[in-house]
Scaffold this motif. Structure first.
Motif, mmCIF file in Angstrom:
data_model
loop_
_atom_site.group_PDB
_atom_site.id
_atom_site.type_symbol
_atom_site.label_atom_id
_atom_site.label_comp_id
_atom_site.label_asym_id
_atom_site.label_seq_id
_atom_site.Cartn_x
_atom_site.Cartn_y
_atom_site.Cartn_z
ATOM 1 N N ARG A 32 54.038 5.860 36.260
ATOM 2 C CA ARG A 32 55.424 5.375 36.362
ATOM 3 C C ARG A 32 56.292 5.998 35.278
ATOM 4 N NH1 ARG A 32 57.035 -0.832 34.808
ATOM 5 N NH2 ARG A 32 59.314 -0.527 34.663
ATOM 6 N N CYS A 33 55.763 6.081 34.071
ATOM 7 C CA CYS A 33 56.520 6.660 32.957
ATOM 8 C C CYS A 33 56.764 8.141 33.181
ATOM 9 C CB CYS A 33 55.764 6.422 31.652
ATOM 10 S SG CYS A 33 56.612 7.055 30.185
ATOM 11 N N TRP A 34 55.722 8.878 33.571
ATOM 12 C CA TRP A 34 55.877 10.321 33.802
ATOM 13 C C TRP A 34 56.930 10.597 34.875
ATOM 14 C CZ3 TRP A 34 54.471 14.704 31.460
ATOM 15 C CH2 TRP A 34 54.618 15.892 32.174
ATOM 16 N N LEU A 35 56.860 9.864 35.981
ATOM 17 C CA LEU A 35 57.790 10.094 37.088
ATOM 18 C C LEU A 35 59.217 9.688 36.737
ATOM 19 C CD1 LEU A 35 55.574 8.932 40.093
ATOM 20 C CD2 LEU A 35 56.048 11.271 39.331
ATOM 21 N N GLN A 36 59.372 8.875 35.743
ATOM 22 C CA GLN A 36 60.701 8.466 35.295
ATOM 23 C C GLN A 36 61.486 9.659 34.747
ATOM 24 O OE1 GLN A 36 61.179 4.486 33.329
ATOM 25 N NE2 GLN A 36 61.803 5.704 31.566
ATOM 26 N N TYR A 37 60.767 10.703 34.331
ATOM 27 C CA TYR A 37 61.407 11.875 33.733
ATOM 28 C C TYR A 37 61.421 13.094 34.658
ATOM 29 C CZ TYR A 37 61.245 9.330 29.306
ATOM 30 O OH TYR A 37 61.419 8.399 28.304
ATOM 31 N N THR A 38 60.958 12.931 35.897
ATOM 32 C CA THR A 38 60.893 14.082 36.810
ATOM 33 C C THR A 38 62.259 14.738 36.997
ATOM 34 O OG1 THR A 38 58.996 13.174 38.006
ATOM 35 C CG2 THR A 38 60.309 14.831 39.144
ATOM 36 N N ALA A 39 63.265 13.927 37.284
ATOM 37 C CA ALA A 39 64.609 14.477 37.522
ATOM 38 C C ALA A 39 65.124 15.213 36.292
ATOM 39 C CB ALA A 39 65.562 13.358 37.921
ATOM 40 N N GLU A 40 64.842 14.691 35.119
ATOM 41 C CA GLU A 40 65.297 15.332 33.885
ATOM 42 C C GLU A 40 64.646 16.695 33.693
ATOM 43 O OE1 GLU A 40 64.307 14.426 29.293
ATOM 44 O OE2 GLU A 40 65.455 12.845 30.299
ATOM 45 N N ARG A 41 63.355 16.804 34.040
ATOM 46 C CA ARG A 41 62.632 18.069 33.852
ATOM 47 C C ARG A 41 63.013 19.123 34.876
ATOM 48 N NH1 ARG A 41 58.400 14.495 33.721
ATOM 49 N NH2 ARG A 41 57.773 15.225 35.781
ATOM 50 N N THR A 42 63.478 18.706 36.058
ATOM 51 C CA THR A 42 63.704 19.653 37.152
ATOM 52 C C THR A 42 65.170 19.793 37.551
ATOM 53 O OG1 THR A 42 63.338 17.910 38.801
ATOM 54 C CG2 THR A 42 61.411 19.179 38.111
ATOM 55 N N SER A 43 66.041 19.051 36.915
ATOM 56 C CA SER A 43 67.440 19.011 37.328
ATOM 57 C C SER A 43 68.165 20.324 37.077
ATOM 58 C CB SER A 43 68.164 17.885 36.578
ATOM 59 O OG SER A 43 69.548 17.934 36.830
ATOM 60 N N LEU A 44 69.069 20.661 37.990
ATOM 61 C CA LEU A 44 69.906 21.846 37.811
ATOM 62 C C LEU A 44 70.962 21.640 36.745
ATOM 63 C CD1 LEU A 44 70.612 23.164 41.418
ATOM 64 C CD2 LEU A 44 68.765 23.739 39.875
ATOM 65 N N SER A 45 71.128 20.406 36.289
ATOM 66 C CA SER A 45 72.140 20.157 35.266
ATOM 67 C C SER A 45 71.848 20.948 34.004
ATOM 68 C CB SER A 45 72.211 18.657 34.933
ATOM 69 O OG SER A 45 70.983 18.214 34.369
ATOM 70 N N LEU A 46 70.552 21.274 33.778
ATOM 71 C CA LEU A 46 70.203 22.089 32.623
ATOM 72 C C LEU A 46 70.859 23.458 32.699
ATOM 73 C CD1 LEU A 46 66.393 21.298 32.282
ATOM 74 C CD2 LEU A 46 68.242 20.419 30.875
ATOM 75 N N PHE A 47 71.114 23.923 33.915
ATOM 76 C CA PHE A 47 71.692 25.253 34.088
ATOM 77 C C PHE A 47 73.206 25.253 33.899
ATOM 78 C CE2 PHE A 47 67.560 26.026 35.363
ATOM 79 C CZ PHE A 47 67.352 27.376 35.533
ATOM 80 N N ALA A 48 73.774 24.067 33.701
ATOM 81 C CA ALA A 48 75.203 23.999 33.418
ATOM 82 C C ALA A 48 75.476 24.130 31.927
ATOM 83 C CB ALA A 48 75.767 22.671 33.931
ATOM 84 N N GLU A 49 74.399 24.142 31.131
ATOM 85 C CA GLU A 49 74.558 24.291 29.693
ATOM 86 C C GLU A 49 75.185 25.646 29.369
ATOM 87 O OE1 GLU A 49 73.466 22.184 27.254
ATOM 88 O OE2 GLU A 49 72.262 20.721 28.344
ATOM 89 N N SER A 50 75.882 25.698 28.231
ATOM 90 C CA SER A 50 76.497 26.957 27.831
ATOM 91 C C SER A 50 75.451 27.965 27.366
ATOM 92 C CB SER A 50 77.491 26.703 26.694
ATOM 93 O OG SER A 50 76.835 26.106 25.586
ATOM 94 N N THR A 51 74.276 27.486 26.994
ATOM 95 C CA THR A 51 73.229 28.382 26.527
ATOM 96 C C THR A 51 72.140 28.533 27.567
ATOM 97 O OG1 THR A 51 71.456 28.644 24.911
ATOM 98 C CG2 THR A 51 72.181 26.418 25.338
#
Length: 300
Positions: A32-51
């Motif tokens: 349950r804990c691991w899956l709670q972070y799935t979206a954070e690890r795979t989200s495209l929002s990381l690609f919106a970063e300036s770096t």
């Protein structure tokens, strides 16, 4: 039914090269804990970063036991060992408790505070004394001169020695408090393998929403573009198969270590290959994943 003979040497090679990805935790609370972070690890929002440079597994404020594992991520550029000149390619440097170098014209110095990964590595094991430490990744060219493509500075707090303290456990009565501590220890735990190709951010059997980011790593070898002849290096290839159909092959031939997959809902087999510059298979890994939903991104 025709029987096919597999010669012992070939069978041993196939066994050595094939690895099944790390599975989801069996313990219900840990899963349950691991899956709670799935979206954070795979989200495209990381690609919106300036770096375009990131720590693939660590975040600002993480608590870790030392020694701990650090994974390097970069998009839009390829990895290649130092000394090999190639456009839009370079290698990682880890800055520990030190600011960015003042000049882009001068090579990055060699010291304990400026760690060089000139063999094309995608991760490292780090041992630091207890207390807070600042970390930052800086990408540089064949001559160690910065592109000034760098990650955000993060602070990690070393709370204990790994060999002298037990790993954190999840308390069902205090799940929201203890889950993050368990998770941070999980993603910073050093792998036991000496040679491995793997998906950094997804475990076998995990479910994701599409499109999603996939981050690739290799242990024991370095990354270099296809058709190079640099010893002890290779490049990533993905074979993606849905419902046992013919696989779709994606070649990360320029030394890329991250990409985006946009897949329709369903169950998939994902085969990760690590190939030498001449195409020889060096390492292989595989996992299954389920795409739950697919969001169609608006065209610009």
């Amino acid at each position: 039914m025709r029987a096919y003979k597999v010669f012992p040497a070939l069978a041993l090679l196939m066994l050595f090269n094939m690895v099944i990805a790390k599975p989801l935790p069996e313990d219900p609370l840990e899963r349950r804990c691991w899956l709670q972070y799935t979206a954070e690890r795979t989200s495209l929002s990381l690609f919106a970063e300036s770096t375009p440079v990131t720590f693939s597994n660590l975040g600002d404020g993480f608590q870790v036991r030392t020694p701990f594992w650090i994974e390097f991520g970069i998009r839009g550029m390829g990895v290649i060992p130092a000394g090999h000149k190639r456009e839009k390619s370079g290698h990682h440097h880890l800055l520990i408790d030190t600011p960015l170098p003042p000049s882009v014209a001068d090579p990055i110095p060699f010291s304990e505070k400026y760690r060089h990964f000139g063999q094309g590595q995608t991760a490292t094991l780090l041992d630091l004394p207890p207390g807070p430490h600042t970390l930052r990744l800086l990408f540089a060219d064949y001559d160690h001169r910065p592109y000034y493509v760098f990650s955000r500075k993060i602070t990690v707090n070393v709370i204990a020695n790994r060999t002298q303290s037990p790993p954190p456990r999840i308390d069902p009565e205090r799940f929201s408090e203890t889950c993050p501590k368990w998770y941070q220890d999980q993603v910073s735990t050093p792998p036991s393998e000496s040679k491995l190709v793997y998906v950094k951010n997804i475990r076998d059997g995990e479910s994701v929403d599409s499109p999603f980011v996939i981050k690739l790593g290799v242990i024991g070898l370095g990354v270099a573009p296809e058709k190079t002849s640099i010893p002890d290096t290779g490049h990533f290839v993905l074979n993606i198969r849905k419902n046992r159909s013919a696989p779709t092959r994606m070649r990360l031939s320029d030394g890329q270590t991250e990409t985006i997959l946009d897949l329709s809902p369903g169950e998939y087999e994902l085969e990760v290959l690590f190939l030498a510059g001449d195409g020889q298979l060096l390492l292989k890994n595989q996992l299954t994943l389920t795409v739950v939903t697919q969001v169609h991104m608006p065209r610009k």
